[in-house]
Motif scaffolding. Structure first.
Motif, short mmCIF file in Angstrom:
data_model
loop_
_atom_site.label_atom_id
_atom_site.label_comp_id
_atom_site.label_asym_id
_atom_site.label_seq_id
_atom_site.Cartn_x
_atom_site.Cartn_y
_atom_site.Cartn_z
N THR A 1 35.31 32.39 42.50
CA THR A 1 36.03 33.02 43.77
C THR A 1 34.80 33.31 44.72
O THR A 1 34.91 34.02 45.78
N ALA A 2 33.55 33.43 44.04
CA ALA A 2 32.32 33.94 44.75
C ALA A 2 31.98 32.56 45.72
O ALA A 2 32.80 32.10 46.28
N CYS A 3 30.70 32.32 45.85
CA CYS A 3 30.21 31.30 46.55
C CYS A 3 30.51 29.86 46.23
O CYS A 3 30.41 29.61 44.97
N PRO A 4 31.35 29.14 46.99
CA PRO A 4 32.09 27.91 46.45
C PRO A 4 30.84 26.85 46.32
O PRO A 4 31.13 25.86 45.37
N ALA B 1 27.39 50.93 40.73
CA ALA B 1 27.62 50.25 42.25
C ALA B 1 28.57 49.10 41.90
O ALA B 1 29.50 49.01 42.77
N GLU B 2 28.56 48.49 41.04
CA GLU B 2 29.28 47.29 40.73
C GLU B 2 30.79 47.87 40.66
O GLU B 2 31.86 47.42 40.99
N ALA B 3 30.84 49.04 39.81
CA ALA B 3 32.45 49.55 39.36
C ALA B 3 33.16 50.03 40.81
O ALA B 3 34.13 49.89 41.04
N GLU B 4 31.95 50.68 41.63
CA GLU B 4 32.47 51.50 42.86
C GLU B 4 33.05 50.33 43.77
O GLU B 4 34.02 50.30 44.35
N SER B 5 32.18 49.17 43.82
CA SER B 5 32.48 48.11 44.68
C SER B 5 33.95 47.28 44.14
O SER B 5 34.50 46.87 45.03
N LEU B 6 34.13 47.31 43.05
CA LEU B 6 35.39 46.54 42.48
C LEU B 6 36.70 47.72 42.52
O LEU B 6 37.52 47.19 41.89
N GLY B 7 36.36 49.01 42.74
CA GLY B 7 37.53 49.89 42.77
C GLY B 7 37.82 50.17 41.30
O GLY B 7 39.14 50.29 41.08
N VAL B 8 37.03 50.31 40.48
CA VAL B 8 37.34 50.51 38.93
C VAL B 8 37.37 52.03 38.93
O VAL B 8 36.49 52.82 39.46
N ASP B 9 38.10 52.47 37.89
CA ASP B 9 38.12 54.11 37.46
C ASP B 9 37.71 54.39 36.26
O ASP B 9 37.46 55.60 35.76
N LEU B 10 37.23 53.34 35.67
CA LEU B 10 36.39 53.49 34.15
C LEU B 10 35.41 52.61 33.69
O LEU B 10 35.75 51.48 34.06
N GLU C 1 41.17 40.00 45.49
CA GLU C 1 42.56 40.00 45.46
C GLU C 1 42.78 38.31 45.28
O GLU C 1 43.89 37.93 44.51
N GLU C 2 42.02 37.51 45.82
CA GLU C 2 42.05 36.08 45.51
C GLU C 2 42.06 35.88 43.88
O GLU C 2 42.82 34.99 43.36
N ALA C 3 41.04 36.61 43.33
CA ALA C 3 40.84 36.30 41.79
C ALA C 3 42.15 36.80 41.32
O ALA C 3 42.39 36.11 40.18
N LEU C 4 42.52 37.99 41.66
CA LEU C 4 43.86 38.38 41.02
C LEU C 4 44.96 37.42 40.99
O LEU C 4 45.75 37.04 40.07
N LYS C 5 45.18 36.76 42.19
CA LYS C 5 46.19 35.85 42.43
C LYS C 5 46.15 34.39 41.66
O LYS C 5 46.86 34.12 40.87
#
Lengths: 333, 333
Positions: free
Chosen positions: B290-293, A65-74, B249-253
């Motif tokens: 970047t989760a709960c401040p 579920a975490e992988a799906e939520s993060l848009g991970v493909d592996l 997205e914020e985390a990637l930035k």
């Protein structure tokens, strides 16, 4: 940690083959400190690695579920062999085989096993490749050796935290077990499942020790928990939310049986079942845990209330005797 | 807990309207002890209630994936107002409005606010219905009263753990804030977001107290964390996995900005970000959360490493000055 084979080349090939762009990396607690180093290696293969920080105690805990939520493909899942039948997200299992020599630890274990001749072998996936060698050492020392293979797990002789079927299947034919691996967690599982003396050959510390006293302690503690639960009026049945731990149907059955026994029963669902989580429900007298059975057995002293396994709940409602439960083994499910 | 309105009749009507058969019930920590009682009431309406045992600190924490996994057709979420825009599973919010009289506590607070004339009001959803009365009491005592309404939350004057926009929007026009509600958590958020003196009128204990000293302590602690993080070489950027806390997205930035600053950066994803979870990664010098401040601000002393907010990370990379950050407020996102 040069003690483990992290199969960098296979990981690279799988990533290229799948054309993965973003991967979620999962480690069991003991290997987590390796995560940053391995993530950087994976990043060099051209993917964005995200390390799962959540606790992970087995392949039952696959972060789908975490992988799906993060848009991970592996998902790259380290330290466990495949358990869930069909993964919703492509998954590589890197079993993290130990590269340690086991000879010294097994020799030490042998000196503790003089009174037994028929020995059963059990190990985790990290050491399955050593079982042939261990068998030879034991045969050379005059023992007869049995290695179970029920095909429920991936390798002969393999055990995991909650599945000792390979050990149980040969228990009748052996006098004692030799467990090859680190720590007492898995060896204790063998002892609680088979009621046989169990000796650990630990190649990490190059030591050998028995877990029999600890197993006896757990048996006594379980009996006390069952007796305390019997007196309870209000029960909580716990449903695990990890992919390989969700047993809602069993939970509903336990609820029904307890209710037929005059108990008031609530269903609770949770991902991490901890003493703190259960303390939030002070009106509940006892819990029945349908998630990871090791929670009940290993963390018993941390919980303020009895946390029974499903079979222990059957003892409470009179469908199973304590003696029969002990015969079946505390981890039978 | 007769202090709260749990709206049993509305819950019943919604269940009947939806024809729900199985519901997942979520409670914030403070209301969890009520869960078994309310679950039994719901069960009488003809549905199977499952209580979520996982920690829940806000409506950001809606147990959608858990509900789907359990085949539930309705979530009843107690104690918070709606936050997530579109729920994937039908959801009822029961705001658990307090039924307490606030007069005594507000009178006590007034005696601590003699030096200020212009007062801003703030409260949690449990007490939004009291703000008209509180305003009257204050006006009667010669104060002028402001209540912010940016429409980001559901009610004028409402604040939640991570959103103080209603307080911030009126901060320039007031000398101090009066927070109506229990404990110091939310009031501290007002003080940290507005840098204004903040007095609590607590109707549960019928007391009043200031959180200014605590706010000063937090400001000092944050400055120390930022300074410690500056010296770090290896950073971990934390991505929350709760539905309302995921800011990939914020985390990637942030990762990119830290890397441009010469730091080595790893991404970690987790549902519950605790000191224990972060201790598994000893090679990481500092984390950016970047989760709960509130994790960064309220649990700082429990974490062994600095855990910065996104804005604090901007201070580390030189994109924002500490003074500017203080002016914006520690909880601005």
């Amino acid at each position: 940690m040069k003690q483990f084979d992290f199969e960098e080349e296979r990981v690279k090939q799988e990533i290229l083959k799948l054309g993965a762009k973003r991967v979620l990396i999962q480690f069991p607690e003991g290997l987590k400190p390796e995560a940053p180093r391995l993530a950087k290696i994976v990043e060099k293969f051209g993917v964005l690695p995200i390390v799962s920080a959540d606790p992970c105690y087995g392949a039952c805990d696959l972060a789908t579920a975490e992988a799906e939520s993060l848009g991970v493909d592996l998902i790259i899942h380290y330290g466990h062999s495949k358990l869930v039948k069909h993964e919703r997200v492509p998954t590589i299992y890197v079993e993290a085989r130990a590269t340690l020599n086991v000879f010294g630890a097994v020799e030490k274990a042998l000196s503790m096993m003089e009174k037994w001749r028929k020995i059963g072998l059990a190990t985790t996936v990290q050491h399955v490749q050593t079982l042939d060698e261990v068998r030879e050492i034991l045969i050379h020392a005059g023992k007869t050796v049995a290695i179970g293979d029920t095909r429920r797990l991936n390798y002969p002789g393999q055990i995991i935290g909650c599945d000792y079927s390979n050990a149980i299947s040969i228990a009748k034919n052996v006098e004692a077990f030799l467990f090859v691996g680190g720590g007492q967690f898995h060896a204790l599982g063998v002892a609680l499942s088979t009621s046989k003396p169990t000796i650990v050959a630990d190649p990490y510390d190059n030591t050998a020790f028995s877990v029999n006293r600890e197993a006896e302690k757990v048996f006594k503690q379980r009996w006390a928990s069952v007796e305390e639960a019997r007196k309870g009026k209000t029960f909580g049945v716990l449903v695990g939310l990890k992919p390989g731990q969700k047993r809602l149907e069993e939970a509903l059955k336990v609820k029904e049986q307890l209710e037929q026994n005059g108990k008031t029963v609530h269903l609770f669902a949770g991902k991490e079942i901890t003493p703190e989580v259960l303390m939030e429900f002070p009106t509940v007298d006892a819990f029945v845990n349908t998630a990871c059975p090791r929670l009940s057995l290993d963390d018993a002293t941390k919980f303020k209330k009895p946390v029974l396994t499903i079979n222990e709940a059957l003892v409470v409602v009179g469908k199973l005797s304590w003696e029969e439960l002990c015969k079946r083994g505390l981890l039978e499910s």
